[in-house]
Design a protein around this motif. Structure first.
Motif, PDB file in Angstrom:
ATOM      1  N   SER A 281       5.166  41.399 -79.086  1.00  0.00           N
ATOM      2  CA  SER A 281       3.813  41.769 -79.128  1.00  0.00           C
ATOM      3  C   SER A 281       2.601  40.474 -78.985  1.00  0.00           C
ATOM      4  O   SER A 281       1.818  40.455 -78.260  1.00  0.00           O
ATOM      5  CB  SER A 281       3.105  42.745 -79.962  1.00  0.00           C
ATOM      6  N   TYR A 282       3.066  39.799 -80.251  1.00  0.00           N
ATOM      7  CA  TYR A 282       2.077  38.592 -80.108  1.00  0.00           C
ATOM      8  C   TYR A 282       2.255  37.536 -78.884  1.00  0.00           C
ATOM      9  O   TYR A 282       1.157  37.175 -78.600  1.00  0.00           O
ATOM     10  CB  TYR A 282       2.516  37.845 -81.442  1.00  0.00           C
ATOM     11  N   TYR A 283       3.475  37.475 -78.771  1.00  0.00           N
ATOM     12  CA  TYR A 283       3.604  36.387 -77.577  1.00  0.00           C
ATOM     13  C   TYR A 283       3.151  37.002 -76.215  1.00  0.00           C
ATOM     14  O   TYR A 283       2.600  36.164 -75.511  1.00  0.00           O
ATOM     15  CB  TYR A 283       5.160  35.766 -77.487  1.00  0.00           C
ATOM     16  N   GLN A 284       3.358  38.103 -76.075  1.00  0.00           N
ATOM     17  CA  GLN A 284       2.494  38.645 -74.732  1.00  0.00           C
ATOM     18  C   GLN A 284       1.053  38.528 -74.686  1.00  0.00           C
ATOM     19  O   GLN A 284       0.562  38.323 -73.733  1.00  0.00           O
ATOM     20  CB  GLN A 284       3.027  40.120 -74.765  1.00  0.00           C
ATOM     21  N   TYR A 285       0.443  38.820 -75.759  1.00  0.00           N
ATOM     22  CA  TYR A 285      -1.093  38.581 -75.805  1.00  0.00           C
ATOM     23  C   TYR A 285      -1.094  36.871 -75.842  1.00  0.00           C
ATOM     24  O   TYR A 285      -2.097  36.573 -75.137  1.00  0.00           O
ATOM     25  CB  TYR A 285      -1.517  39.055 -77.354  1.00  0.00           C
ATOM     26  N   ALA A 286      -0.455  36.503 -76.443  1.00  0.00           N
ATOM     27  CA  ALA A 286      -0.638  34.738 -76.309  1.00  0.00           C
ATOM     28  C   ALA A 286      -0.611  34.225 -74.746  1.00  0.00           C
ATOM     29  O   ALA A 286      -1.241  33.403 -74.401  1.00  0.00           O
ATOM     30  CB  ALA A 286       0.110  34.007 -77.277  1.00  0.00           C
ATOM     31  N   SER A 287       0.621  34.714 -74.136  1.00  0.00           N
ATOM     32  CA  SER A 287       0.667  34.352 -72.831  1.00  0.00           C
ATOM     33  C   SER A 287      -0.429  34.609 -71.938  1.00  0.00           C
ATOM     34  O   SER A 287      -0.783  33.828 -70.579  1.00  0.00           O
ATOM     35  CB  SER A 287       1.942  34.879 -72.166  1.00  0.00           C
ATOM     36  N   LYS A 288      -1.171  35.643 -72.150  1.00  0.00           N
ATOM     37  CA  LYS A 288      -2.439  35.888 -71.369  1.00  0.00           C
ATOM     38  C   LYS A 288      -3.528  34.912 -71.671  1.00  0.00           C
ATOM     39  O   LYS A 288      -4.511  35.030 -70.713  1.00  0.00           O
ATOM     40  CB  LYS A 288      -3.051  37.526 -71.567  1.00  0.00           C
ATOM     41  N   LEU A 289      -3.422  34.274 -72.629  1.00  0.00           N
ATOM     42  CA  LEU A 289      -4.511  33.421 -72.936  1.00  0.00           C
ATOM     43  C   LEU A 289      -4.346  31.885 -72.405  1.00  0.00           C
ATOM     44  O   LEU A 289      -5.219  30.937 -72.450  1.00  0.00           O
ATOM     45  CB  LEU A 289      -4.804  33.042 -74.500  1.00  0.00           C
ATOM     46  N   LYS A 290      -3.042  31.673 -71.977  1.00  0.00           N
ATOM     47  CA  LYS A 290      -2.662  30.314 -71.312  1.00  0.00           C
ATOM     48  C   LYS A 290      -2.738  30.319 -69.729  1.00  0.00           C
ATOM     49  O   LYS A 290      -2.895  31.456 -68.920  1.00  0.00           O
ATOM     50  CB  LYS A 290      -1.200  30.171 -71.709  1.00  0.00           C
ATOM     51  N   VAL A 291      -3.184  29.264 -69.228  1.00  0.00           N
ATOM     52  CA  VAL A 291      -3.384  29.186 -67.948  1.00  0.00           C
ATOM     53  C   VAL A 291      -2.316  28.393 -67.201  1.00  0.00           C
ATOM     54  O   VAL A 291      -2.394  28.106 -65.909  1.00  0.00           O
ATOM     55  CB  VAL A 291      -4.581  28.265 -67.474  1.00  0.00           C
ATOM     56  N   ASP A 292      -1.532  28.164 -67.802  1.00  0.00           N
ATOM     57  CA  ASP A 292      -0.173  27.521 -67.200  1.00  0.00           C
ATOM     58  C   ASP A 292       1.252  28.278 -66.916  1.00  0.00           C
ATOM     59  O   ASP A 292       2.282  27.724 -66.923  1.00  0.00           O
ATOM     60  CB  ASP A 292       0.323  26.184 -68.038  1.00  0.00           C
ATOM     61  N   ASN A 293       1.074  29.497 -66.541  1.00  0.00           N
ATOM     62  CA  ASN A 293       2.149  30.503 -66.410  1.00  0.00           C
ATOM     63  C   ASN A 293       2.846  30.552 -67.485  1.00  0.00           C
ATOM     64  O   ASN A 293       4.147  30.870 -67.510  1.00  0.00           O
ATOM     65  CB  ASN A 293       2.740  30.103 -65.134  1.00  0.00           C
ATOM     66  N   ALA A 294       2.536  30.654 -68.715  1.00  0.00           N
ATOM     67  CA  ALA A 294       3.302  30.823 -69.785  1.00  0.00           C
ATOM     68  C   ALA A 294       3.623  32.083 -69.979  1.00  0.00           C
ATOM     69  O   ALA A 294       2.879  33.166 -69.497  1.00  0.00           O
ATOM     70  CB  ALA A 294       2.456  30.310 -71.089  1.00  0.00           C
ATOM     71  N   THR A 295       4.886  32.570 -70.382  1.00  0.00           N
ATOM     72  CA  THR A 295       5.497  33.773 -70.642  1.00  0.00           C
ATOM     73  C   THR A 295       5.937  34.143 -72.085  1.00  0.00           C
ATOM     74  O   THR A 295       5.853  33.077 -72.749  1.00  0.00           O
ATOM     75  CB  THR A 295       6.684  34.181 -69.641  1.00  0.00           C
ATOM     76  N   GLU A 296       6.078  35.213 -72.567  1.00  0.00           N
ATOM     77  CA  GLU A 296       6.485  35.445 -73.808  1.00  0.00           C
ATOM     78  C   GLU A 296       7.817  34.501 -74.304  1.00  0.00           C
ATOM     79  O   GLU A 296       8.267  34.044 -75.113  1.00  0.00           O
ATOM     80  CB  GLU A 296       6.854  36.945 -74.155  1.00  0.00           C
ATOM     81  N   ASP A 297       8.700  34.527 -73.285  1.00  0.00           N
ATOM     82  CA  ASP A 297       9.978  33.819 -73.291  1.00  0.00           C
ATOM     83  C   ASP A 297       9.756  32.206 -73.411  1.00  0.00           C
ATOM     84  O   ASP A 297      10.377  31.836 -74.205  1.00  0.00           O
ATOM     85  CB  ASP A 297      10.837  33.874 -72.044  1.00  0.00           C
ATOM     86  N   SER A 298       8.923  31.737 -72.686  1.00  0.00           N
ATOM     87  CA  SER A 298       8.585  30.355 -72.376  1.00  0.00           C
ATOM     88  C   SER A 298       7.985  30.095 -73.918  1.00  0.00           C
ATOM     89  O   SER A 298       8.377  28.909 -74.576  1.00  0.00           O
ATOM     90  CB  SER A 298       7.808  29.843 -71.383  1.00  0.00           C
TER      91      SER A 298
END
Length: 251
Positions: free
Chosen positions: A53-70
């Motif tokens: 849940s935390y990483y999914q939210y964090a990935s939306k704040l990144k602009v480098d195509n980050a995902t929860e997995d990366s």
């Protein structure tokens, strides 16, 4: 800048759960009894679920195509900002329980406060997570009392674990720059105000368990700045192996 601080703040919360969940996952099939083995594995799964849940939210704040997995698997050691406590190895069952206990008391207090955040996503995660973490706290607290007030050998092992892990507890209450920024915005939790209550709860329970409270005033820190113990590299080697060997795998 606000998004950057929020991203880093989320990592500060989630990395603790990820690394502790990985440590508990190492025990799967190796617990002292079937019931305890399953309980530790379920706690690991709870923590990893919260991490998602935390990483999914964090990935939306990144602009480098980050995902929860990366975010979870493809960062370098110095990019993880978990506290040193959670990366300590499963030396024995007493160490595992004491490490869990020392983190659970903090995590329970932290999530209660996070529910007051101005960020509705963090509030939702906190409200869901607090139910699981309340159980974690009961589980580890009960085991500390059971072992501490058990046999002479179990008491000695818990005492040794407390003496060795105590040095990592103070870092829980250090504020990073991202923490300070989010506290100022009304989003983050000022963990410094939790410190006295934390030690009061921990000391009371350890006393009930016939464990002597360490009087050391020397504490280790660095995890929140990406400076880890020698154990972290080995943990990441195991945790990241599949993702680095077979790129683009998903949870």
């Amino acid at each position: 800048m606000k998004n950057e601080n929020l991203y880093n703040y989320i990592l500060g919360i989630a990395d603790n759960n990820l690394i502790l969940g990985q440590r508990l996952g190492e025990l799967c099939g190796h617990g002292p009894s079937l019931e305890t083995d399953i309980a530790c594995t379920n706690i690991s799964l709870d923590l990893l679920g919260q991490v998602r849940s935390y990483y999914q939210y964090a990935s939306k704040l990144k602009v480098d195509n980050a995902t929860e997995d990366s975010i979870a698997f493809l960062r370098k050691e110095k990019e993880y900002v978990n506290v040193l406590l959670v990366e300590q190895p499963n030396t024995d069952f007493a160490y595992t329980i004491v490490r869990q206990f020392l983190f659970d008391i903090y995590n329970n207090l932290f999530l209660k406060e996070l529910q007051k955040s101005h960020d509705i996503t963090l509030v939702a995660i906190a409200k869901k997570s607090i139910k699981e973490v309340s159980y974690h706290r009961r589980f580890s607290s009960d085991w500390v009392k059971r072992l501490g007030d058990g046999t002479k050998e179990s008491n000695l092992k818990v005492q040794e674990a407390v003496d060795n892990l105590w040095t990592y507890t103070d870092e829980l209450f250090h504020l990073t720059d991202a923490d300070k920024a989010m506290v100022k915005e009304g989003i983050g939790v000022d963990v410094t105000v939790l410190k006295s209550k934390y030690y009061k709860i921990v000391n009371t329970l350890l006393t009930e368990a016939n464990i002597v409270i360490p009087d050391s005033k020397w504490f280790q820190k660095g995890g929140k700045e990406g400076i880890h113990t020698e154990h972290m590299g080995y943990l990441l080697n195991d945790m990241q192996f599949m993702q680095r060997t077979y790129p683009n795998m998903e949870w």
